[in-house]
Design a protein around this motif. Structure first.
Motif, PDB file in Angstrom:
ATOM      1  N   ASN A  36       0.784  -1.246   0.000  1.00 26.17           N
ATOM      2  CA  ASN A  36       0.000   0.000   0.000  1.00 26.17           C
ATOM      3  C   ASN A  36       0.811   1.288   0.000  1.00 26.17           C
ATOM      4  O   ASN A  36       0.438   2.258  -0.630  1.00 26.17           O
ATOM      5  CB  ASN A  36      -0.969   0.001   1.191  1.00 26.17           C
ATOM      6  CG  ASN A  36      -0.293  -0.302   2.512  1.00 26.17           C
ATOM      7  OD1 ASN A  36       0.939  -0.317   2.632  1.00 26.17           O
ATOM      8  ND2 ASN A  36      -1.099  -0.555   3.526  1.00 26.17           N
ATOM      9  N   ARG A  39       0.066   5.602  -0.530  1.00 27.11           N
ATOM     10  CA  ARG A  39      -0.933   5.937  -1.557  1.00 27.11           C
ATOM     11  C   ARG A  39      -2.272   6.305  -0.910  1.00 27.11           C
ATOM     12  O   ARG A  39      -2.699   5.669   0.054  1.00 27.11           O
ATOM     13  CB  ARG A  39      -1.137   4.754  -2.492  1.00 27.11           C
ATOM     14  CG  ARG A  39       0.110   4.332  -3.256  1.00 27.11           C
ATOM     15  CD  ARG A  39       0.548   5.334  -4.295  1.00 27.11           C
ATOM     16  NE  ARG A  39       1.598   4.776  -5.155  1.00 27.11           N
ATOM     17  CZ  ARG A  39       2.167   5.437  -6.158  1.00 27.11           C
ATOM     18  NH1 ARG A  39       1.804   6.684  -6.426  1.00 27.11           N
ATOM     19  NH2 ARG A  39       3.110   4.866  -6.882  1.00 27.11           N
ATOM     20  N   HIS A  44      -6.247   3.177  -6.287  1.00 30.56           N
ATOM     21  CA  HIS A  44      -6.630   1.946  -6.982  1.00 30.56           C
ATOM     22  C   HIS A  44      -7.792   1.334  -6.221  1.00 30.56           C
ATOM     23  O   HIS A  44      -7.826   1.394  -4.983  1.00 30.56           O
ATOM     24  CB  HIS A  44      -5.446   0.968  -7.029  1.00 30.56           C
ATOM     25  CG  HIS A  44      -5.691  -0.235  -7.874  1.00 30.56           C
ATOM     26  ND1 HIS A  44      -6.387  -1.346  -7.414  1.00 30.56           N
ATOM     27  CD2 HIS A  44      -5.341  -0.517  -9.161  1.00 30.56           C
ATOM     28  CE1 HIS A  44      -6.450  -2.246  -8.378  1.00 30.56           C
ATOM     29  NE2 HIS A  44      -5.816  -1.784  -9.448  1.00 30.56           N
ATOM     30  N   LEU A  47      -6.632  -1.004  -3.353  1.00 31.73           N
ATOM     31  CA  LEU A  47      -5.572  -0.587  -2.444  1.00 31.73           C
ATOM     32  C   LEU A  47      -5.950  -0.995  -1.026  1.00 31.73           C
ATOM     33  O   LEU A  47      -6.977  -0.551  -0.506  1.00 31.73           O
ATOM     34  CB  LEU A  47      -5.372   0.930  -2.523  1.00 31.73           C
ATOM     35  CG  LEU A  47      -4.286   1.508  -1.618  1.00 31.73           C
ATOM     36  CD1 LEU A  47      -2.896   1.122  -2.135  1.00 31.73           C
ATOM     37  CD2 LEU A  47      -4.409   3.030  -1.537  1.00 31.73           C
ATOM     38  N   LEU A 237       1.180  -1.986  -5.232  1.00 31.38           N
ATOM     39  CA  LEU A 237       0.524  -0.699  -5.433  1.00 31.38           C
ATOM     40  C   LEU A 237       1.244   0.454  -4.758  1.00 31.38           C
ATOM     41  O   LEU A 237       1.017   1.607  -5.111  1.00 31.38           O
ATOM     42  CB  LEU A 237      -0.929  -0.784  -4.957  1.00 31.38           C
ATOM     43  CG  LEU A 237      -1.820  -1.704  -5.803  1.00 31.38           C
ATOM     44  CD1 LEU A 237      -3.189  -1.867  -5.146  1.00 31.38           C
ATOM     45  CD2 LEU A 237      -1.969  -1.177  -7.232  1.00 31.38           C
ATOM     46  N   ARG A 241       0.630   1.271 -10.282  1.00 30.64           N
ATOM     47  CA  ARG A 241      -0.616   0.536 -10.521  1.00 30.64           C
ATOM     48  C   ARG A 241      -0.718  -0.021 -11.932  1.00 30.64           C
ATOM     49  O   ARG A 241      -1.771  -0.517 -12.336  1.00 30.64           O
ATOM     50  CB  ARG A 241      -1.806   1.462 -10.262  1.00 30.64           C
ATOM     51  CG  ARG A 241      -1.830   2.724 -11.102  1.00 30.64           C
ATOM     52  CD  ARG A 241      -2.921   3.664 -10.641  1.00 30.64           C
ATOM     53  NE  ARG A 241      -2.761   4.995 -11.223  1.00 30.64           N
ATOM     54  CZ  ARG A 241      -3.417   6.076 -10.820  1.00 30.64           C
ATOM     55  NH1 ARG A 241      -4.293   5.977  -9.836  1.00 30.64           N
ATOM     56  NH2 ARG A 241      -3.201   7.242 -11.380  1.00 30.64           N
ATOM     57  N   VAL A 248      -3.931  -0.777 -16.304  1.00 31.87           N
ATOM     58  CA  VAL A 248      -4.113  -0.742 -14.857  1.00 31.87           C
ATOM     59  C   VAL A 248      -4.279  -2.175 -14.348  1.00 31.87           C
ATOM     60  O   VAL A 248      -5.087  -2.943 -14.871  1.00 31.87           O
ATOM     61  CB  VAL A 248      -5.328   0.119 -14.460  1.00 31.87           C
ATOM     62  CG1 VAL A 248      -5.577   0.036 -12.956  1.00 31.87           C
ATOM     63  CG2 VAL A 248      -5.099   1.570 -14.877  1.00 31.87           C
ATOM     64  N   THR A 249      -3.495  -2.522 -13.341  1.00 30.03           N
ATOM     65  CA  THR A 249      -3.499  -3.882 -12.816  1.00 30.03           C
ATOM     66  C   THR A 249      -4.793  -4.202 -12.065  1.00 30.03           C
ATOM     67  O   THR A 249      -5.487  -3.309 -11.586  1.00 30.03           O
ATOM     68  CB  THR A 249      -2.300  -4.088 -11.867  1.00 30.03           C
ATOM     69  OG1 THR A 249      -2.277  -5.447 -11.421  1.00 30.03           O
ATOM     70  CG2 THR A 249      -2.422  -3.195 -10.642  1.00 30.03           C
ATOM     71  N   ASN A 252      -2.542  -6.150  -6.269  1.00 27.41           N
ATOM     72  CA  ASN A 252      -1.194  -6.538  -5.869  1.00 27.41           C
ATOM     73  C   ASN A 252      -0.817  -7.948  -6.308  1.00 27.41           C
ATOM     74  O   ASN A 252       0.291  -8.183  -6.797  1.00 27.41           O
ATOM     75  CB  ASN A 252      -1.058  -6.415  -4.344  1.00 27.41           C
ATOM     76  CG  ASN A 252      -0.866  -4.986  -3.884  1.00 27.41           C
ATOM     77  OD1 ASN A 252      -0.066  -4.243  -4.440  1.00 27.41           O
ATOM     78  ND2 ASN A 252      -1.595  -4.605  -2.849  1.00 27.41           N
TER      79      ASN A 252
END
Length: 267
Positions: A36, A39, A44, A47, A237, A241, A248-249, A252
């Motif tokens: 994390n 962020r 995301h 997250l 993340l 990301r 964009v994934t 994680n």
């Protein structure tokens, strides 16, 4: 309190084998999942900001091949708090038994040197290691405190000046590993800085393991460089990301699986 080395007697990183190598020459590299960071909410959809979410993500990342977890502890308000380590660690130990777990000690979290040290000294449930930014004025004192309470040290170097400061410390050879974590977003300049850091470490004869990683624009570049050098790396993340293809994934665990696959492919 148990030392970091004693803890590693029962908890260990999952090293990755390089294709074609004999077991006796296996390179002990890992992919660390950084869940994390600092962020903000909204960075995301997945997250992890609560302990429950961090535990779920930790399980998924370990299943995807992560050898270790790096976490920024968050309080009930979703903000970073060093005191939250005591609630975080039992949950993570239960969720991910046998996995080494580290936390951040970034100076911005408490925004007060005395408060940072007081929070760390009060920890009752210890992480296996904690990351220290050598760019922060109080870094040597925090490193000493962590050793006193039996927590390993990841020494974070983001500039050549950080590296010079690190090797000047009397106990610099006692760290768990060195993190090379350059924040510069221009890839050529970031590469130059990373090379300069390595040159300082080499000149000083530092033989500690290296973990190289990037942020945002440099994430995948430095993962590839780490793979080529047969160093450890990290993904998650906290660092970015985007998947390697720029999309964009999904989260994680997807990032970890992608990096682990790259490492296992060799080449």
């Amino acid at each position: 309190m148990p030392s970091a080395l004693a803890l590693r007697g029962t908890r260990r990183s999952s090293a990755l084998d390089w294709p074609g190598q004999r077991r006796r020459t296996r390179v002990p590299v890992i992919v660390q999942a950084c869940l994390n960071g600092a962020r903000p909410p909204g960075f995301h959809p997945r997250l992890p900001l609560t302990i429950e979410a961090m535990a779920r993500d930790g399980i998924a990342c370990v299943a995807a091949g992560a050898g270790e977890l790096h976490i920024h502890p968050r309080g009930a308000d979703g903000r970073e708090h060093l005191a939250a380590v005591d609630a975080l660690m039992p949950a993570m130990r239960q969720a991910c038994p046998g996995t080494l777990i580290g936390v951040s000690t970034g100076a911005w979290i408490e925004d007060d040197e005395a408060a940072t040290r007081a929070c760390i000294a009060a920890w009752r449930h210890l992480p296996d290691y904690a990351s220290i930014n050598l760019s922060e004025p109080d870094a040597p004192a925090v490193m000493s405190l962590l050793r006193e309470i039996g927590v390993g040290v990841e020494a974070g170097l983001s500039t050549v000046d950080d590296a010079e400061r690190f090797i000047a410390l009397e106990d610099h050879r006692r760290v768990l590993r060195v993190l090379i974590e350059v924040g510069e977003q221009d890839i050529d300049e970031a590469d130059r800085i990373a090379t300069g850091i390595v040159q300082v470490l080499t000149r000083a004869g530092v033989a500690r393991p290296i973990l190289l990683h990037g942020f945002d624009a440099t994430v995948w570049h430095f993962i590839e460089r780490a793979r080529e050098q047969r160093w450890s790396t990290r993904i998650g993340l906290e660092d970015g990301r985007l998947s390697r293809d720029g999309r964009v994934t999904g989260g994680n665990a997807d990032l970890v699986a992608e990096v682990v696959a790259r490492y296992r492919a060799g080449g």
